[in-house]
Write an enzyme that holds these catalytic residues in place. Structure first.
Site: not given
Ligand code: GLU
Length: 291
Positions: A236-238
């Site tokens: 994920s971007k996170q």
């Protein structure tokens, strides 16, 4: 072939597409094409503070480079607040939505763990009124269990009352919650089939509850396998997933197709060839009846 099928890819422009989001984009594009349907793109930028300016155009450019072109002009959720307010007004009028005065700290003191795109399980403090305290957020009054069917995962069930609680439709900071925006837009855009990453599957019962409360149809759902980062967590971007390297778009499509279990031939020179090869393999590939 024409059909009533309408699908959509609904990225939140918090960062560029990465390998995981491309898998979801490719899956919903393939499913729409395989059904002779239409494929739409919706920019889910309700959470404006988390969306860097221009990221929407970056994503649309990435999709175009990959040959994933929407059949209709994209829509931006940040421009659709009037629709969301109308839906909230209907829910308030029918007694399904209510104002909540609780602060996060007050809820945290009483609630259990929180799901993705979710809130803490709300203990229902303001169900019978705020006791004169000012309304901060608006919540949906949930009832019982939702049973639903996923094309890949099979029969699913969630007890909204105990596992989720009355969830937020409009946040204390005035922003629209994902659940309300997605349900209003899926209906307004006539979406018949939602194809998206499996990490979103646990939002589906909340969305079905909202569809029912608003008298809207429930689309079919297909949740696709997640691409895992080397540490085994969801990419994920996170957790710092890299933006796609688009120097070689067919290679990126090929990787996404492989993640969907589509065994493409070793060489696909162009985007068009790669998409065609994936499309030929797609029908029924992820359907539960195959397992
Ligand atoms: N905007 C959501 C996300 O990027 C996806 C919403 C959906 O497909 O329902 O996580």
């Amino acid at each position: 072939m024409t059909s009533g099928y309408r699908g959509r890819f609904a990225p939140s422009p918090t960062g560029p597409l990465h390998a995981g989001s491309l898998v979801a984009a490719l899956a919903c594009w393939l499913d729409a094409r395989a059904h002779g349907g239409r494929w739409l793109v919706r920019i889910e930028d309700v959470d404006r503070p988390r969306c860097p300016p221009g990221m929407d155009e970056v994503i649309l450019g990435q999709l175009a480079a990959l040959g994933l072109l929407p059949d209709e002009a994209p829509v931006w959720q940040s421009r659709r607040g009037t629709l969301y307010q109308a839906a909230l007004d209907r829910l308030i009028a029918s007694g399904r939505a209510y104002g909540c005065a609780c602060t996060r700290a007050e809820i945290a003191a009483l609630a259990g763990p929180r799901p993705r795109h979710g809130e803490l399980v709300y203990p229902g403090t303001c169900r019978r009124g705020t006791g004169g305290r000012p309304v901060r957020a608006w919540r949906l009054r949930v009832e019982g269990r939702i049973d639903w069917q996923d094309r890949r995962l099979g029969p699913q069930s969630q007890d909204l009352e105990t596992e989720v609680g009355d969830f937020v439709l409009k946040r204390a900071d005035g922003l629209w919650a994902y659940q309300l925006a997605v349900v209003v837009d899926d209906a307004a855009q006539g979406i018949t089939d939602v194809v998206r990453g499996e990490d979103l599957a646990d939002n589906t019962p909340r969305q079905i509850a909202l569809q029912r409360a608003l008298g809207l149809p429930t689309p079919r759902y297909l949740h696709t396998p997640l691409v895992l980062a080397p540490d085994g967590h969801k990419l994920s971007k996170q957790n710092g997933a890299q933006a796609l390297d688009l120097a070689d778009p067919p290679a990126r499509l090929r990787e996404a197709a492989m993640a969907l279990g589509l065994p493409l031939p070793p060489v696909c020179a162009s985007v068009g060839e790669t998409l065609a090869a994936a499309l030929a393999l797609w029908p029924g590939r992820l359907e539960v009846s195959r397992f």
